[in-house]
Structures are given as structure tokens and as C-alpha cells.
Design a protein around this motif. Sequence first.
Motif, PDB file in Angstrom:
ATOM      1  N   GLU A   1       0.831  -1.210   0.000  1.00  0.00           N
ATOM      2  CA  GLU A   1       0.000   0.000   0.000  1.00  0.00           C
ATOM      3  C   GLU A   1       0.861   1.254   0.000  1.00  0.00           C
ATOM      4  O   GLU A   1       0.594   2.216  -0.724  1.00  0.00           O
ATOM      5  N   VAL A   2       1.885   1.254   0.863  1.00  0.00           N
ATOM      6  CA  VAL A   2       2.804   2.397   0.945  1.00  0.00           C
ATOM      7  C   VAL A   2       3.471   2.637  -0.415  1.00  0.00           C
ATOM      8  O   VAL A   2       3.548   3.776  -0.894  1.00  0.00           O
TER       9      VAL A   2
ATOM     10  N   LYS B   1       2.501   1.706  -3.496  1.00  0.00           N
ATOM     11  CA  LYS B   1       1.557   2.202  -4.513  1.00  0.00           C
ATOM     12  C   LYS B   1       1.243   3.678  -4.282  1.00  0.00           C
ATOM     13  O   LYS B   1       1.210   4.476  -5.226  1.00  0.00           O
ATOM     14  N   PHE B   2       1.031   4.052  -3.013  1.00  0.00           N
ATOM     15  CA  PHE B   2       0.677   5.433  -2.691  1.00  0.00           C
ATOM     16  C   PHE B   2       1.820   6.391  -3.029  1.00  0.00           C
ATOM     17  O   PHE B   2       1.625   7.406  -3.715  1.00  0.00           O
TER      18      PHE B   2
ATOM     19  N   ARG C   1       2.565   6.730  -6.703  1.00  0.00           N
ATOM     20  CA  ARG C   1       1.582   7.620  -7.335  1.00  0.00           C
ATOM     21  C   ARG C   1       1.907   9.091  -7.037  1.00  0.00           C
ATOM     22  O   ARG C   1       1.822   9.944  -7.922  1.00  0.00           O
ATOM     23  N   CYS C   2       2.295   9.374  -5.789  1.00  0.00           N
ATOM     24  CA  CYS C   2       2.647  10.755  -5.409  1.00  0.00           C
ATOM     25  C   CYS C   2       3.841  11.262  -6.212  1.00  0.00           C
ATOM     26  O   CYS C   2       3.833  12.398  -6.698  1.00  0.00           O
TER      27      CYS C   2
ATOM     28  N   SER D   1       5.102  14.874  -4.612  1.00  0.00           N
ATOM     29  CA  SER D   1       6.201  14.573  -3.689  1.00  0.00           C
ATOM     30  C   SER D   1       7.193  15.725  -3.631  1.00  0.00           C
ATOM     31  O   SER D   1       7.634  16.233  -4.651  1.00  0.00           O
TER      32      SER D   1
ATOM     33  N   VAL E   1       4.595   9.320   4.113  1.00  0.00           N
ATOM     34  CA  VAL E   1       3.253   9.103   3.564  1.00  0.00           C
ATOM     35  C   VAL E   1       2.348  10.305   3.838  1.00  0.00           C
ATOM     36  O   VAL E   1       1.589  10.741   2.965  1.00  0.00           O
TER      37      VAL E   1
ATOM     38  N   GLY F   1       1.403  13.331   0.075  1.00  0.00           N
ATOM     39  CA  GLY F   1       0.126  13.364  -0.626  1.00  0.00           C
ATOM     40  C   GLY F   1      -0.270  14.782  -1.011  1.00  0.00           C
ATOM     41  O   GLY F   1       0.452  15.751  -0.744  1.00  0.00           O
TER      42      GLY F   1
ATOM     43  N   GLU G   1      -4.936  12.815   2.880  1.00  0.00           N
ATOM     44  CA  GLU G   1      -4.845  11.772   1.859  1.00  0.00           C
ATOM     45  C   GLU G   1      -4.003  10.583   2.323  1.00  0.00           C
ATOM     46  O   GLU G   1      -4.342   9.430   2.073  1.00  0.00           O
ATOM     47  N   GLY G   2      -2.888  10.873   2.994  1.00  0.00           N
ATOM     48  CA  GLY G   2      -2.002   9.780   3.413  1.00  0.00           C
ATOM     49  C   GLY G   2      -2.146   9.375   4.869  1.00  0.00           C
ATOM     50  O   GLY G   2      -1.480   8.440   5.325  1.00  0.00           O
TER      51      GLY G   2
ATOM     52  N   ILE H   1      -3.068   5.504   5.862  1.00  0.00           N
ATOM     53  CA  ILE H   1      -1.972   4.526   5.742  1.00  0.00           C
ATOM     54  C   ILE H   1      -0.946   4.759   6.849  1.00  0.00           C
ATOM     55  O   ILE H   1      -0.484   3.811   7.499  1.00  0.00           O
TER      56      ILE H   1
END
Length: 339
Positions: free
Chosen positions: A168-169, A171-172, A175-176, A182, A206, A210, A215-216, A219
Motif C-alpha cells: 500500500e505504501v 503504490k501510494f 503515485r505521489c 512529492s 506518507v 500526498g 490523503e495519506g 496509511i
Amino acid sequence: NLAIISFYMRHDCMREALLHLLNKESPAEVFIEGIFIPSYESGKLHMLENLLETIDPGLESWGSYLIAACKHLQRKNYYHILYELQQFMKDHVRAAMTCIRFFTHGAKSYTELGGKQAWLLKIKDHLKVYLQEVSRSSGRKKMVFTFRKKMSATDVSRHINTVELQMEVTKFLHRCESSGTSQMTDASLPTLFGNNNMKMDVACKVMLEGKNIEEGFGIAFRVLQDFQLEATEVYSKVAKQLVKQQKYSEIRQLLKCVNESGAAAKNDGDNIILSCLNESKSIPAEDLDNLIQDMDSDENKVSKSTVANGLGGAEELSCSRLATCSFPPDLPAWLEQKF
């Protein structure tokens, strides 16, 4: 022994070399020098593995030799051969550890880690197979595997959860980085496979990378909960970073997320704000006042107003509190003691 084994190997008599090794109970160094190195250097590792299994299908006779071979490959940094050998040995826990190295090693960004997610799936597969084997053997007389790494079912399940959370981390943050939100650059790339400090860095990363804190936060909160990390320390670190980025409204959003998480202690919000106010010289007056007003403790509000605005600002805050609130009779005296 080494001379005899080397003679057999030069004449393509690998089986005879192995049987001689076993019969003479030769030390591991003889196996490494005489059989193992010549086998992988000449591309005959599969032939060696087939013969080891033919002579002893359970591989127990070869346990000490195989472990020595793994250590040799690790010293040489031959991790691809090591991984192949671990799979042959059905040493799933160590194979999973090697996959972790493949995932993390050399990566400079989460964009790179995003392209290496197949290793996370392999880690998970190895651990699941190990769990199945433990489950099968628990119902009958346990097989003795002296050389394969053991781990409790509870620990394996916990590591599987870590892998899923790292997915999950990854993918997130991938994407950022791809979308350009980022802003952080790390000397080293934190993952959940490191120590607690590194896990805390993941939680910070995280939240900060975002589009906004919210958003983050979900997680990051799971990271903090799963690994029982010092949440207030992480939130304070994030808040200080937001001050540096001059994102003062995001600090208030962070406080909102923390309060709504259901896991915040009474003073967590104030402690997060107090950590920001140590940087108060760089915070504009209006934003500073908003943060002070967000504190729960009147004592903290008065104390920080004194520092931020001088005595007059604190007196003004005290008077407005007295005018709008119903205080116990001794509270004005308490205020006088402070000044």
C-alpha cells in the motif's frame, strides 16, 4: 579429501565426489571448494541439486553443506544464485529475506520501488507456503528440519501483514512521485523492512507526500498502530516539516485527523502544536495565533501567547477568557500568579 573430490569433479564424476564427501564426513570447506564453486562456475548447479536430492530426498544429510554454501554466496554478494539455492532447499523464510533485499537494494525512489513490487508478491508467497507447511506438520509428528530457518506462525502472519502494508505504501508513494506532489528527498529510502526509526520515517513520508495530510493519514496511522510506534513523535515531526514548508493550514488538518483517529491521548494535540511553536519566529502572526487558539489547555494558550505576542497579548487572551467563560473563584488568582 579435497584432492580426491577435485579428481572426481575433473572427470565429471560428481555423484562419486558427493558420496565420497558424505562417507568421509568431510568439512564444509571441502564441499565449497571442491564441489559447489566448480558447479556454479561451470553452470552445473542444477545437476548438483538433482544429485543432492537423489542421494537424500529430504536433504538432511546435506544440511550443514547447504548452509555453508548460502553463507559463501552471501559473502560474495551472489544473491541470485543464493535465492535459487534457497528455493531448492525449500528454505522459505530465508528466501523471503533474500526477496526483501531484491526489493529494497539500490532503490533511490518509490518510483523505482513501484517497478519492483513483484518481489513483494514473492515474499508473501514464500511466507504463505511456509505457513501451510507448518500447519500440515502440526497435526502429525513434526518433521525435523535442522537447517531450514524456523519462525512461529504468529511472526509469519505479522510479516505477511508488513508486506501487505508495504504494498500500500509503495503504490501510494509511487503515485505521489508520478503526479509530482512529492516534495521530500531522502538520503536513504525508508521502508517498513527497516528498524522502528525507519518505519516512523515511512509514516512521516506518507503524510507529507500526498496532495494534503488527510490523503495519506490513513496509511500512516496503520503503520503507527501495527508497529506500536510513538505516534506523537511522528506527528510532531510532520508538523515541524509543515512549518518549514509554510503549510500552516495543513497543521490544523493534521490536528483534525489526529483527534478523529480515536487513538489520541488528551494532550497529543497540544504537544503537536507546541513542537511547531518552537519554530514560532518563522510563523506569520495570524497563523501563529490560529495555532495557539487550537490548543486545548488554557495554560498552554496563555504561556505561548506570552512568548509570541509579549505580555499584552497574553493579558488580552486572559481577559477574553474571563469574559466568556465561567471560571472557579480562585482562577483569577491563578492567572495573577502566572504574571
